[in-house]
Design a protein around this motif. Structure first.
Motif, PDB file in Angstrom:
ATOM      1  N   MET A   1       0.875  -1.262  -0.067  1.00 10.39           N
ATOM      2  CA  MET A   1       0.257   0.111   0.084  1.00 10.39           C
ATOM      3  C   MET A   1       0.991   1.226  -0.019  1.00 10.39           C
ATOM      4  N   ALA A   2       2.122   1.312   0.774  1.00 11.14           N
ATOM      5  CA  ALA A   2       2.929   2.480   0.966  1.00 11.14           C
ATOM      6  C   ALA A   2       3.403   2.749  -0.359  1.00 11.14           C
TER       7      ALA A   2
ATOM      8  N   LEU B   1       1.515   6.832  -6.914  1.00  9.60           N
ATOM      9  CA  LEU B   1       0.631   7.606  -7.358  1.00  9.60           C
ATOM     10  C   LEU B   1       0.600   9.045  -6.958  1.00  9.60           C
ATOM     11  N   ALA B   2       1.482   9.365  -6.153  1.00 11.01           N
ATOM     12  CA  ALA B   2       1.474  10.705  -5.448  1.00 11.01           C
ATOM     13  C   ALA B   2       1.780  11.726  -6.656  1.00 11.01           C
TER      14      ALA B   2
ATOM     15  N   PHE C   1      12.942   2.119  -6.387  1.00  8.57           N
ATOM     16  CA  PHE C   1      12.529   1.241  -5.446  1.00  8.57           C
ATOM     17  C   PHE C   1      13.125  -0.160  -5.712  1.00  8.57           C
ATOM     18  N   ARG C   2      13.308  -0.335  -7.132  1.00 11.35           N
ATOM     19  CA  ARG C   2      13.851  -1.762  -7.435  1.00 11.35           C
ATOM     20  C   ARG C   2      15.656  -1.987  -6.895  1.00 11.35           C
ATOM     21  N   ARG C   3      16.121  -0.707  -7.149  1.00 12.19           N
ATOM     22  CA  ARG C   3      17.523  -0.512  -6.759  1.00 12.19           C
ATOM     23  C   ARG C   3      17.742  -0.550  -5.273  1.00 12.19           C
ATOM     24  N   LYS C   4      16.776  -0.105  -4.559  1.00 13.66           N
ATOM     25  CA  LYS C   4      16.947   0.036  -3.102  1.00 13.66           C
ATOM     26  C   LYS C   4      16.386  -1.340  -2.671  1.00 13.66           C
ATOM     27  N   ARG C   5      16.017  -2.145  -3.339  1.00 17.39           N
ATOM     28  CA  ARG C   5      15.165  -3.512  -2.914  1.00 17.39           C
ATOM     29  C   ARG C   5      14.270  -3.261  -1.791  1.00 17.39           C
TER      30      ARG C   5
END
Length: 369
Positions: free
Chosen positions: A312-313, A319-320, A363-367
């Motif tokens: 959810m986060a 979407l922000a 986000f993927r890079r930070k896992r």
């Protein structure tokens, strides 16, 4: 008209009392030593007897009470077993074999704590044998009273359908049986040892249920799983209540200076004490496992909740930017860039998608997912 929500909640929610077994809780906690429950007279009483020496054995099945009373005159070691309790029968046997009225009350008691007494040259033990009900997944118990006198043993059982001493009867028939060569106190030890050994059989079956439940918690976490954990903990309460006092019973026999107990057989009673201490340790281990399973259940619930919150986060963050862009272009100003542009809508959408892809790559890079 008065609204009764409980009338309709049963169609929306599961029957929690059935799911969590509150009836079982009442059964476990219903014991009150200040209230003397009335025992119902047994509909059927079955009396069996074994009279034996080193060289011979006589087995008497389904004998009458009068026949059991006459065995007192035998020169052999006598073992009388009574399945099904009636007050009149217990009193007659007690009068014939010198069983004190106080001990007769203990024999006829219900849900009595395991105990040991020595009155009028009679050694008395009240102990519970355990069974595991495969269908109900519950530990059941039966109260057994055992009387040791001069060259005689009398056992009183409640349940006609189950007898923990059948294997012992078969061993007694063997000419090489060690029990046949010793006095009645060795038979008494063998009866106690049989009951204690049966505890491990019940705990082994309960242990398999605990192992299966632990695997179920890892695979599936639900209210029903929590109900199973609760049920296991209740059965462990039963085990603790039935097994812990037996240590005091065996210790009392070892401390007894009765002439009925031969010094040469003391090491056998010590062996039973070792077994019951081991059983108590095993119950404690099961309790620790049950507590760890509850912690595992709560951790799994929290882990699932964290996974949901993380998704959810992430969705909210993605979407922000689109929300901000649509908010900006939705303001009531006449002069807004790209407002009159025929391709303004597609430009804004493309910009939103680019920001979304850029954020996903971060986000993927930070896992984060």
């Amino acid at each position: 008209m008065k609204v009764q929500p409980e009338k309709y909640l049963k169609y929306l929610l599961p029957n929690l009392s059935e799911l969590f077994g509150t009836q079982r809780t009442r059964e476990i906690l219903s014991v009150n030593p200040t209230v003397v429950p009335k025992r119902e007279e047994a509909q059927q009483v079955v009396i069996t007897a074994c009279c034996y020496t080193k060289d011979a054995i006589e087995e008497h099945k389904n004998i009458s009470l009068e026949q059991a009373l006459d065995l007192r005159n035998s020169n052999k070691i006598v073992w009388i077993n009574v399945d099904g309790l009636r007050k009149a029968d217990v009193e007659k046997l007690g009068e014939r074999y010198g069983i004190n009225p106080l001990l007769q009350e203990d024999i006829l008691s219900i849900d009595q704590r395991a105990k040991m007494d020595e009155i009028d040259s009679i050694l008395f033990c009240l102990i519970n044998t355990l069974y595991f009900n495969e269908q109900k997944k519950a530990v059941e118990h039966e109260q057994i009273s055992m009387v040791l006198g001069k060259r005689m043993v009398i056992t009183f059982q409640e349940d006609l359908s189950r007898d923990p001493f059948n294997a012992l009867r078969e061993r007694l028939k063997l000419p090489a049986s060690k029990t046949r060569t010793r006095d009645a106190d060795y038979l008494y030890y063998t009866l106690l040892d049989t009951i204690v050994d049966n505890y491990f059989i019940v705990m082994e079956k309960l242990g398999k249920e605990i192992e299966g439940l632990e695997a179920e918690i890892i695979k599936n976490t639900s209210k029903r799983t929590l109900a199973y954990i609760n049920a296991i903990r209740k059965e462990l309460i039963v085990l603790k209540r039935m097994i812990y006092p037996v240590r005091e019973v065996i210790s009392g026999l070892l401390k007894s200076e009765s002439e009925l107990l031969e010094e040469s057989n003391e090491r056998y009673y010590k062996d039973v004490l070792d077994h019951i201490v081991q059983a108590i340790d095993l119950v404690d281990n099961y309790k620790d496992v049950a507590m760890s399973m509850q912690d595992l259940y709560l951790n799994n619930v929290n882990l699932k909740l964290n996974e949901v919150m993380k998704v959810m986060a992430v969705v909210t963050c993605l979407l922000a930017p689109a929300t901000i862009i649509t908010g900006i272009f939705g303001m009531n100003f006449k002069a807004i860039p790209l407002l009159e542009n025929n391709n303004g809508f597609w430009i804004a959408i493309g910009f939103m998608i680019l920001i979304l892809i850029w954020m996903l790559s971060i986000f993927r890079r930070k896992r984060w997912f």
